[in-house]
Design a protein around this motif. Structure first.
Motif, PDB file in Angstrom:
ATOM      1  N   TYR A 139       0.838  -1.200   0.000  1.00  0.00           N
ATOM      2  CA  TYR A 139       0.000   0.000   0.000  1.00  0.00           C
ATOM      3  C   TYR A 139       0.873   1.251   0.000  1.00  0.00           C
ATOM      4  CZ  TYR A 139      -3.217   3.609   1.555  1.00  0.00           C
ATOM      5  OH  TYR A 139      -3.942   4.771   1.646  1.00  0.00           O
ATOM      6  N   ALA A 140       1.937   1.257   0.813  1.00  0.00           N
ATOM      7  CA  ALA A 140       2.827   2.416   0.883  1.00  0.00           C
ATOM      8  C   ALA A 140       3.508   2.666  -0.463  1.00  0.00           C
ATOM      9  CB  ALA A 140       3.867   2.217   1.981  1.00  0.00           C
ATOM     10  N   GLU A 141       3.939   1.588  -1.130  1.00  0.00           N
ATOM     11  CA  GLU A 141       4.574   1.723  -2.445  1.00  0.00           C
ATOM     12  C   GLU A 141       3.586   2.294  -3.460  1.00  0.00           C
ATOM     13  OE1 GLU A 141       7.579   1.434  -3.329  1.00  0.00           O
ATOM     14  OE2 GLU A 141       8.635  -0.004  -2.062  1.00  0.00           O
ATOM     15  N   GLN A 142       2.329   1.844  -3.376  1.00  0.00           N
ATOM     16  CA  GLN A 142       1.303   2.338  -4.292  1.00  0.00           C
ATOM     17  C   GLN A 142       1.067   3.830  -4.080  1.00  0.00           C
ATOM     18  OE1 GLN A 142      -2.332  -0.018  -4.462  1.00  0.00           O
ATOM     19  NE2 GLN A 142      -3.567   1.830  -4.592  1.00  0.00           N
ATOM     20  N   LEU A 143       1.026   4.244  -2.810  1.00  0.00           N
ATOM     21  CA  LEU A 143       0.827   5.656  -2.508  1.00  0.00           C
ATOM     22  C   LEU A 143       2.024   6.483  -2.976  1.00  0.00           C
ATOM     23  CD1 LEU A 143      -0.827   7.899  -1.216  1.00  0.00           C
ATOM     24  CD2 LEU A 143       0.201   7.307   0.985  1.00  0.00           C
ATOM     25  N   LEU A 144       3.231   5.966  -2.773  1.00  0.00           N
ATOM     26  CA  LEU A 144       4.431   6.662  -3.216  1.00  0.00           C
ATOM     27  C   LEU A 144       4.414   6.863  -4.722  1.00  0.00           C
ATOM     28  CD1 LEU A 144       7.279   7.820  -2.847  1.00  0.00           C
ATOM     29  CD2 LEU A 144       8.157   5.473  -2.841  1.00  0.00           C
ATOM     30  N   LEU A 145       4.002   5.847  -5.457  1.00  0.00           N
ATOM     31  CA  LEU A 145       3.925   5.956  -6.914  1.00  0.00           C
ATOM     32  C   LEU A 145       2.962   7.071  -7.315  1.00  0.00           C
ATOM     33  CD1 LEU A 145       4.619   4.805  -9.734  1.00  0.00           C
ATOM     34  CD2 LEU A 145       2.708   3.225  -9.447  1.00  0.00           C
ATOM     35  N   GLY A 146       1.809   7.130  -6.643  1.00  0.00           N
ATOM     36  CA  GLY A 146       0.849   8.174  -6.954  1.00  0.00           C
ATOM     37  C   GLY A 146       1.378   9.565  -6.645  1.00  0.00           C
ATOM     38  N   LEU A 147       2.092   9.696  -5.537  1.00  0.00           N
ATOM     39  CA  LEU A 147       2.649  10.998  -5.161  1.00  0.00           C
ATOM     40  C   LEU A 147       3.741  11.439  -6.126  1.00  0.00           C
ATOM     41  CD1 LEU A 147       2.820  10.646  -1.266  1.00  0.00           C
ATOM     42  CD2 LEU A 147       1.261  12.073  -2.598  1.00  0.00           C
ATOM     43  N   ARG A 148       4.504  10.494  -6.631  1.00  0.00           N
ATOM     44  CA  ARG A 148       5.561  10.838  -7.581  1.00  0.00           C
ATOM     45  C   ARG A 148       4.976  11.399  -8.868  1.00  0.00           C
ATOM     46  NH1 ARG A 148      10.018   6.168  -8.072  1.00  0.00           N
ATOM     47  NH2 ARG A 148      11.083   7.837  -9.190  1.00  0.00           N
ATOM     48  N   CYS A 149       3.719  11.076  -9.146  1.00  0.00           N
ATOM     49  CA  CYS A 149       3.079  11.549 -10.380  1.00  0.00           C
ATOM     50  C   CYS A 149       2.158  12.736 -10.135  1.00  0.00           C
ATOM     51  CB  CYS A 149       2.247  10.416 -10.996  1.00  0.00           C
ATOM     52  SG  CYS A 149       3.201   8.979 -11.468  1.00  0.00           S
ATOM     53  N   ALA A 150       1.999  13.154  -8.887  1.00  0.00           N
ATOM     54  CA  ALA A 150       1.021  14.193  -8.565  1.00  0.00           C
ATOM     55  C   ALA A 150       1.376  15.522  -9.213  1.00  0.00           C
ATOM     56  CB  ALA A 150       0.916  14.360  -7.054  1.00  0.00           C
ATOM     57  N   SER A 151       0.374  16.213  -9.739  1.00  0.00           N
ATOM     58  CA  SER A 151       0.611  17.518 -10.355  1.00  0.00           C
ATOM     59  C   SER A 151       0.872  18.572  -9.293  1.00  0.00           C
ATOM     60  CB  SER A 151      -0.584  17.922 -11.220  1.00  0.00           C
ATOM     61  OG  SER A 151      -1.771  17.885 -10.461  1.00  0.00           O
ATOM     62  N   ASP A 152       0.160  18.486  -8.167  1.00  0.00           N
ATOM     63  CA  ASP A 152       0.374  19.398  -7.036  1.00  0.00           C
ATOM     64  C   ASP A 152       0.851  18.556  -5.869  1.00  0.00           C
ATOM     65  OD1 ASP A 152       0.375  21.212  -4.991  1.00  0.00           O
ATOM     66  OD2 ASP A 152      -1.682  21.911  -5.303  1.00  0.00           O
ATOM     67  N   ARG A 153       2.162  18.301  -5.836  1.00  0.00           N
ATOM     68  CA  ARG A 153       2.699  17.384  -4.844  1.00  0.00           C
ATOM     69  C   ARG A 153       2.533  17.903  -3.421  1.00  0.00           C
ATOM     70  NH1 ARG A 153       8.359  16.301  -6.157  1.00  0.00           N
ATOM     71  NH2 ARG A 153       8.980  17.732  -4.518  1.00  0.00           N
ATOM     72  N   VAL A 154       2.615  19.215  -3.231  1.00  0.00           N
ATOM     73  CA  VAL A 154       2.476  19.786  -1.896  1.00  0.00           C
ATOM     74  C   VAL A 154       1.119  19.437  -1.306  1.00  0.00           C
ATOM     75  CG1 VAL A 154       2.361  21.922  -0.566  1.00  0.00           C
ATOM     76  CG2 VAL A 154       4.091  21.668  -2.350  1.00  0.00           C
ATOM     77  N   SER A 155       0.067  19.686  -2.078  1.00  0.00           N
ATOM     78  CA  SER A 155      -1.287  19.413  -1.613  1.00  0.00           C
ATOM     79  C   SER A 155      -1.544  17.915  -1.485  1.00  0.00           C
ATOM     80  CB  SER A 155      -2.300  20.037  -2.570  1.00  0.00           C
ATOM     81  OG  SER A 155      -3.618  19.714  -2.198  1.00  0.00           O
ATOM     82  N   ALA A 156      -1.111  17.140  -2.496  1.00  0.00           N
ATOM     83  CA  ALA A 156      -1.343  15.699  -2.477  1.00  0.00           C
ATOM     84  C   ALA A 156      -0.638  15.040  -1.301  1.00  0.00           C
ATOM     85  CB  ALA A 156      -0.873  15.080  -3.798  1.00  0.00           C
ATOM     86  N   PHE A 157       0.591  15.475  -1.035  1.00  0.00           N
ATOM     87  CA  PHE A 157       1.350  14.895   0.072  1.00  0.00           C
ATOM     88  C   PHE A 157       0.664  15.213   1.398  1.00  0.00           C
ATOM     89  CE2 PHE A 157       4.593  14.088   3.135  1.00  0.00           C
ATOM     90  CZ  PHE A 157       5.480  13.188   2.559  1.00  0.00           C
ATOM     91  N   ALA A 158       0.247  16.456   1.580  1.00  0.00           N
ATOM     92  CA  ALA A 158      -0.396  16.860   2.826  1.00  0.00           C
ATOM     93  C   ALA A 158      -1.678  16.068   3.066  1.00  0.00           C
ATOM     94  CB  ALA A 158      -0.693  18.358   2.799  1.00  0.00           C
TER      95      ALA A 158
END
Length: 231
Positions: free
Chosen positions: A96-115
């Motif tokens: 699950y953590a790896e899946q979330l990391l993959l999504g965050l690496r592709c996020a257009s707004d990483r600041v908001s997505a990470f938070a």
């Protein structure tokens, strides 16, 4: 683009490529199986065409961002902690953590997505603040966490999970204040890694675009809104 959406698109492609059993199914919560996580990793390793940065590109990048590379000092970091406690099944948690990391690496707004991801998932009190740890020095951290964060002079989302005595961490190094500027010879590898990471994300976006278009042409249900990556 959600992490679950990306993972499902890649999971189906791994099945088509024969890297994953045809009877594998994503969980009701959209989390892929451990086998699927491994198959996706193998798929990306095989299919992504990552451009290796040459010496000239690395030197240009270093000249433009010299302050991001150095030794010592302190870092402004954020993390998402997946605590490993007695009774916790580590394999599905890591998947699950790896899946979330993959999504965050592709996020257009990483600041908001990470938070948002930190508030939903982190087992650290910092999760309430979007995972923000503020400015820290090496002695503030567990040794294994400090090695990953302070021995890598680049900034940005670390490409792999950080494993410590507390569990699994997704770590984003927001900024650095370096104790000393290092010569080119000592930071060459770090610069290469940063440019390679950018190239990897670009290649992933291109690959996902191709898979999404293919799924739509075949009448599939998975559609992916591709972001513009910002480092």
């Amino acid at each position: 683009m959600s992490a679950a959406n990306v993972a499902e698109l890649l999971r189906r492609e791994a099945q088509r490529k024969g890297l994953l059993a045809a009877d594998d199914r994503a969980g009701a919560d959209g989390v892929v199986s451990e086998a699927a996580a491994m198959a996706i990793e193998a798929l990306l390793e095989r299919e992504l065409e990552v451009v290796e940065p040459d010496e000239e590109a690395c030197r240009r990048h270093y000249a433009a961002h010299a302050s991001r590379f150095g030794a010592g000092g302190r870092v402004h970091a954020r993390h998402i902690l997946f605590a490993v406690t007695p009774g916790v099944a580590v394999a599905p948690l890591a998947a699950y953590a790896e899946q979330l990391l993959l999504g965050l690496r592709c996020a257009s707004d990483r600041v908001s997505a990470f938070a948002q991801a930190a508030r939903r998932n982190s087992n650290c009190p910092s999760g309430a603040d979007g995972g923000d740890l503020g400015w820290i020095v090496a002695r503030d951290c567990a040794p294994e966490f400090a090695r990953e964060v302070f021995d890598r002079p680049e900034t940005g989302l670390l490409p792999r999970l950080v494993r410590t005595r507390f569990g699994l961490h997704i770590v984003d190094v927001v900024a650095r204040e370096n104790g000393e500027e290092l010569p080119w010879e000592e930071v060459r590898e770090a610069v290469q890694q940063e440019l390679r990471r950018r190239s990897w994300v670009t290649a992933l976006r291109r690959y996902l675009s191709e898979l999404s278009a293919k799924a739509e042409s075949e009448g599939g249900e998975v559609g992916v809104m591709l972001p513009i990556y910002s480092a």
